[in-house]
Motif scaffolding. Structure first.
Motif, PDB file in Angstrom:
ATOM      1  N   SER A 122      37.979  33.212  49.625  1.00  0.00           N
ATOM      2  CA  SER A 122      38.866  32.938  48.423  1.00  0.00           C
ATOM      3  C   SER A 122      38.186  33.783  47.756  1.00  0.00           C
ATOM      4  N   VAL A 123      39.404  34.706  46.179  1.00  0.00           N
ATOM      5  CA  VAL A 123      38.550  35.174  45.104  1.00  0.00           C
ATOM      6  C   VAL A 123      37.352  34.424  44.666  1.00  0.00           C
ATOM      7  N   GLU A 124      37.555  33.188  44.295  1.00  0.00           N
ATOM      8  CA  GLU A 124      36.678  32.575  43.222  1.00  0.00           C
ATOM      9  C   GLU A 124      35.199  33.272  44.421  1.00  0.00           C
ATOM     10  N   SER A 125      35.445  32.737  45.519  1.00  0.00           N
ATOM     11  CA  SER A 125      33.845  33.340  46.004  1.00  0.00           C
ATOM     12  C   SER A 125      33.691  34.632  46.021  1.00  0.00           C
ATOM     13  N   ALA A 126      34.650  35.425  46.388  1.00  0.00           N
ATOM     14  CA  ALA A 126      34.388  36.775  46.100  1.00  0.00           C
ATOM     15  C   ALA A 126      33.614  37.036  45.004  1.00  0.00           C
ATOM     16  N   ILE A 127      34.393  36.827  43.943  1.00  0.00           N
ATOM     17  CA  ILE A 127      33.760  37.178  42.837  1.00  0.00           C
ATOM     18  C   ILE A 127      32.214  36.448  42.696  1.00  0.00           C
ATOM     19  N   ALA A 128      31.913  35.186  43.160  1.00  0.00           N
ATOM     20  CA  ALA A 128      30.728  34.199  42.486  1.00  0.00           C
ATOM     21  C   ALA A 128      29.872  35.876  43.556  1.00  0.00           C
ATOM     22  N   ALA A 129      30.276  35.907  44.369  1.00  0.00           N
ATOM     23  CA  ALA A 129      29.232  37.089  45.397  1.00  0.00           C
ATOM     24  C   ALA A 129      28.961  37.747  45.295  1.00  0.00           C
ATOM     25  N   LEU A 130      30.096  39.174  44.018  1.00  0.00           N
ATOM     26  CA  LEU A 130      30.070  40.122  43.305  1.00  0.00           C
ATOM     27  C   LEU A 130      28.698  39.586  41.947  1.00  0.00           C
ATOM     28  N   GLU A 131      28.886  38.802  41.242  1.00  0.00           N
ATOM     29  CA  GLU A 131      28.241  38.583  40.115  1.00  0.00           C
ATOM     30  C   GLU A 131      26.524  37.675  40.763  1.00  0.00           C
ATOM     31  N   GLN A 132      26.614  37.655  41.975  1.00  0.00           N
ATOM     32  CA  GLN A 132      24.653  37.440  42.688  1.00  0.00           C
ATOM     33  C   GLN A 132      24.552  38.646  42.279  1.00  0.00           C
ATOM     34  N   GLN A 133      24.800  39.924  42.732  1.00  0.00           N
ATOM     35  CA  GLN A 133      24.467  40.857  42.906  1.00  0.00           C
ATOM     36  C   GLN A 133      24.227  41.557  42.153  1.00  0.00           C
ATOM     37  N   GLY A 134      24.396  41.048  40.487  1.00  0.00           N
ATOM     38  CA  GLY A 134      25.152  41.670  39.095  1.00  0.00           C
ATOM     39  C   GLY A 134      25.777  42.627  39.168  1.00  0.00           C
ATOM     40  N   VAL A 135      26.851  42.316  39.833  1.00  0.00           N
ATOM     41  CA  VAL A 135      28.015  43.257  39.018  1.00  0.00           C
ATOM     42  C   VAL A 135      29.101  42.651  38.551  1.00  0.00           C
ATOM     43  N   ARG A 136      28.476  43.554  36.628  1.00  0.00           N
ATOM     44  CA  ARG A 136      29.333  43.311  35.892  1.00  0.00           C
ATOM     45  C   ARG A 136      31.001  44.339  36.028  1.00  0.00           C
ATOM     46  N   ARG A 137      31.541  45.322  36.549  1.00  0.00           N
ATOM     47  CA  ARG A 137      32.143  46.285  36.535  1.00  0.00           C
ATOM     48  C   ARG A 137      33.234  45.966  37.553  1.00  0.00           C
ATOM     49  N   ILE A 138      34.419  45.198  37.510  1.00  0.00           N
ATOM     50  CA  ILE A 138      34.810  45.209  39.508  1.00  0.00           C
ATOM     51  C   ILE A 138      36.092  45.998  39.294  1.00  0.00           C
ATOM     52  N   VAL A 139      36.299  47.074  39.928  1.00  0.00           N
ATOM     53  CA  VAL A 139      37.889  47.201  40.786  1.00  0.00           C
ATOM     54  C   VAL A 139      38.298  47.018  41.752  1.00  0.00           C
ATOM     55  N   VAL A 140      39.188  46.121  41.176  1.00  0.00           N
ATOM     56  CA  VAL A 140      40.398  45.392  41.768  1.00  0.00           C
ATOM     57  C   VAL A 140      41.693  46.315  43.254  1.00  0.00           C
ATOM     58  N   LEU A 141      41.348  46.286  44.576  1.00  0.00           N
ATOM     59  CA  LEU A 141      42.224  47.051  44.887  1.00  0.00           C
ATOM     60  C   LEU A 141      42.888  46.457  46.247  1.00  0.00           C
ATOM     61  N   PRO A 142      44.396  46.289  46.303  1.00  0.00           N
ATOM     62  CA  PRO A 142      44.733  44.854  46.703  1.00  0.00           C
ATOM     63  C   PRO A 142      46.042  46.152  48.110  1.00  0.00           C
ATOM     64  N   LEU A 143      45.180  45.259  48.945  1.00  0.00           N
ATOM     65  CA  LEU A 143      45.499  46.879  50.640  1.00  0.00           C
ATOM     66  C   LEU A 143      46.786  46.804  50.694  1.00  0.00           C
ATOM     67  N   TYR A 144      47.764  46.765  49.522  1.00  0.00           N
ATOM     68  CA  TYR A 144      49.413  47.058  49.323  1.00  0.00           C
ATOM     69  C   TYR A 144      49.619  48.523  48.921  1.00  0.00           C
ATOM     70  N   PRO A 145      49.753  48.833  49.958  1.00  0.00           N
ATOM     71  CA  PRO A 145      50.435  50.758  50.014  1.00  0.00           C
ATOM     72  C   PRO A 145      51.468  50.480  48.744  1.00  0.00           C
ATOM     73  N   GLN A 146      52.075  49.955  49.204  1.00  0.00           N
ATOM     74  CA  GLN A 146      53.622  49.405  48.203  1.00  0.00           C
ATOM     75  C   GLN A 146      53.538  48.311  47.056  1.00  0.00           C
ATOM     76  N   TYR A 147      53.319  48.521  46.346  1.00  0.00           N
ATOM     77  CA  TYR A 147      53.119  47.406  45.026  1.00  0.00           C
ATOM     78  C   TYR A 147      54.575  46.471  44.687  1.00  0.00           C
ATOM     79  N   SER A 148      54.358  45.053  45.375  1.00  0.00           N
ATOM     80  CA  SER A 148      55.516  43.863  45.121  1.00  0.00           C
ATOM     81  C   SER A 148      55.142  43.035  43.713  1.00  0.00           C
ATOM     82  N   GLY A 149      55.611  42.480  42.920  1.00  0.00           N
ATOM     83  CA  GLY A 149      55.250  41.438  42.077  1.00  0.00           C
ATOM     84  C   GLY A 149      54.713  39.906  43.588  1.00  0.00           C
ATOM     85  N   SER A 150      55.348  40.262  44.525  1.00  0.00           N
ATOM     86  CA  SER A 150      55.276  39.185  45.333  1.00  0.00           C
ATOM     87  C   SER A 150      54.076  39.264  46.459  1.00  0.00           C
TER      88      SER A 150
END
Length: 375
Positions: A122-150
Motif C-alpha cells: 500500500s501507499v501507506e506502508s511505502a511512505i512509512a518505509a521511506l520515513e523510517q529511512q529518514g526521507v523527507r523529500r519524495i519523488v513520485v513516479l507512476p509507471l504509466y507512460p501515458q497520463y490518464s485521470g483514471s
C-alpha cells in the motif's frame, strides 16, 4: 494529554530524498475473496468509474463484486507466478534494480519503495518505509507512460491523501507521463528489434493500449492523444510504413463507448485481411500483468487464430530489462536535481537525539502548566 517525546519527533529525520514507484495493483492471491477485496477498492474509486455513486455502488456491490471474481480467478490463476502476481513480481524487480542503479550512479543509497494504488504494498506502508529511512523529500513516479485521470491521477490522489495525515508533511515531486521521452521510445523499439532478431519479423505490428471511456477524453483527458503519439514515434523509430502497423485499445468494460479502434475487432480484421503472423506489443504497460498476459497473449491470440491467423506473437513489456531500468533512472535525474542533499555525518543523528533529550525537562515544565490551565 501527554506531551510528545521529543526524541521521537523530527530529530531522526535526515532530509534524505527517496523515490516512490507506483503501479495499479493486483489481488493478493488468485482467489475469489482476494479478488473481491481488490475489485471493491479498484472499481470503487471515482477516478476509475466516473458514474454517480448512488448509481454505481449498487451495481458494483450487488453484481460485480459477488459474481465477477469467479471468472477472474481462473484468469489470474492462468498467469500467476510462484512469487505472486506478474505485475507485483516485475514491479518489485524494477524497484530493486532501480535502487541499485541509483546507488551506483550517485555514489550513495537512494531509498526506493514500491506502492500500488490498490492492494499491496500500500501507499501507506511505502511512505512509512521511506520515513523510517529518514526521507523527507519524495519523488513520485507512476509507471504509466501515458497520463490518464483514471491511473496517474489516482496514484497522486492516494499519495496526497496519505501525506495529509501527517503533521509534518514530506515534500513531493510528481512525474505525470513519459509517453514521448526519447529513451522510452528507444527502449520500446529495441524490444521489438530483439523480438524480430529471435523470432523473425511478422506481417504486421499491432500496438495495443489499455482503453478508456470516450467521455474521459472529451472531458479533457490527454490519454488517447498520448497513446497515439507513442505509437507514431515507435513506428518512426522502427521505420515502419503506415500499412505495417496499427494502434488499438483493449480492456473495455461496460456498455458505454470507449476509445477506438478496439483491439479485438482490429485483430479479427487483420486476420480476415490475410495477416498470418501478427506481432503485438502493449506500449502502455511498464510491466506484464493480467491485461497483457491473459487478455492479449491468450484470449486475443485465440481470437486471431480462430479468424484465420496462424501465429500471434506477444512482445513482452519492458519489465525489469536493464534498458528499461536505465530509462527510469534517466527520467528521475531532473526530479532528483537539487534534492540529493549531503548525508548526515557519523553521529549527527545521535547528537540531535541527545540534544532533544536534554531539552525535554524544560519542554515539559513550560508546556504542561499552559495545557493544564486551558481546561
Amino acid at each position: 494529554m501527554n506531551p510528545p517525546n521529543l526524541t521521537d519527533i523530527a530529530h531522526r529525520a535526515t532530509g534524505r530524498t527517496g523515490v516512490l514507484l507506483m503501479n495499479l495493483g493486483s489481488p493478493d492471491a488468485p482467489t475469489g475473496p482476494a479478488i473481491r477485496r481488490y475489485l471493491a477498492q479498484f472499481l470503487g474509486d471515482p477516478r476509475v468509474v466516473e458514474l454517480p455513486r448512488a448509481l454505481w455502488l449498487p451495481i458494483l456491490y450487488l453484481f460485480i463484486v459477488p459474481f465477477r471474481p469467479k471468472r477472474l480467478a481462473h484468469a489470474y490463476g492462468s498467469i500467476w507466478m510462484d512469487e505472486g502476481s506478474p505485475l507485483l513480481v516485475h514491479s518489485r524487480r524494477q524497484a530493486t534494480k532501480l535502487k541499485a542503479l541509483l546507488a551506483a550512479q550517485h555514489g550513495r543509497d537512494v531509498p526506493v519503495e514500491l506502492a500500488m494504488t490498490y492492494g499491496n504494498p500500500s501507499v501507506e506502508s511505502a511512505i512509512a518505509a521511506l520515513e523510517q529511512q529518514g526521507v523527507r523529500r519524495i519523488v513520485v513516479l507512476p509507471l504509466y507512460p501515458q497520463y490518464s485521470g483514471s491511473t496517474t491521477a489516482a496514484c497522486f490522489d492516494t499519495v496526497f491523501a496519505e501525506t495529509q495525515k501527517r503533521r509534518w508533511m514530506p515534500e513531493l515531486r510528481t512525474m505525470s507521463s513519459y509517453h514521448d521521452h526519447p529513451s522510452h521510445i528507444a527502449a520500446l523499439a529495441n524490444s521489438v528489434r530483439r523480438h524480430w532478431d529471435t523470432q523473425g519479423r511478422g506481417d504486421h505490428l499491432l500496438m495495443s493500449f489499455h482503453g478508456v471511456p470516450q467521455h474521459y477524453v472529451t472531458a479533457g483527458d490527454p490519454y488517447y492523444c498520448q497513446c497515439q503519439k507513442t505509437g507514431r514515434l515507435l513506428a518512426e523509430a522502427l521505420e515502419l510504413p503506415k500499412d505495417a502497423y496499427s494502434i488499438s485499445f483493449q480492456s473495455r468494460f461496460g456498455k458505454a463507448p470507449w476509445v477506438q479502434p478496439y483491439t479485438d475487432a482490429t485483430v479479427r480484421a487483420l486476420a480476415t485481411r490475410g495477416v498470418k503472423t501478427l506481432d503485438v506489443i502493449c506500449p502502455g504497460f511498464a510491466a506484464d500483468c493480467l491485461e497483457t498476459l491473459e487478455e492479449i497473449s491468450i484470449g486475443v491470440a485465440e481470437d486471431f487464430v480462430a479468424h484465420g491467423g496462424r501465429a500471434f506473437r506477444y512482445i513482452p513489456a519492458l519489465n525489469d530489462h536493464d534498458e528499461h531500468i536505465e530509462m527510469i533512472a534517466g527520467l528521475l535525474e531532473d526530479a532528483l536535481a537539487g534534492w540529493l542533499m549531503p548525508l548526515p555525518q557519523p553521529g549527527e543523528v545521535d547528537t540531535r537525539l541527545a540534544r532533544a533529550a536534554a531539552l525535554e525537562p524544560a519542554f515539559r515544565g513550560q508546556v504542561l502548566p499552559a495545557l493544564q490551565g486551558t481546561g
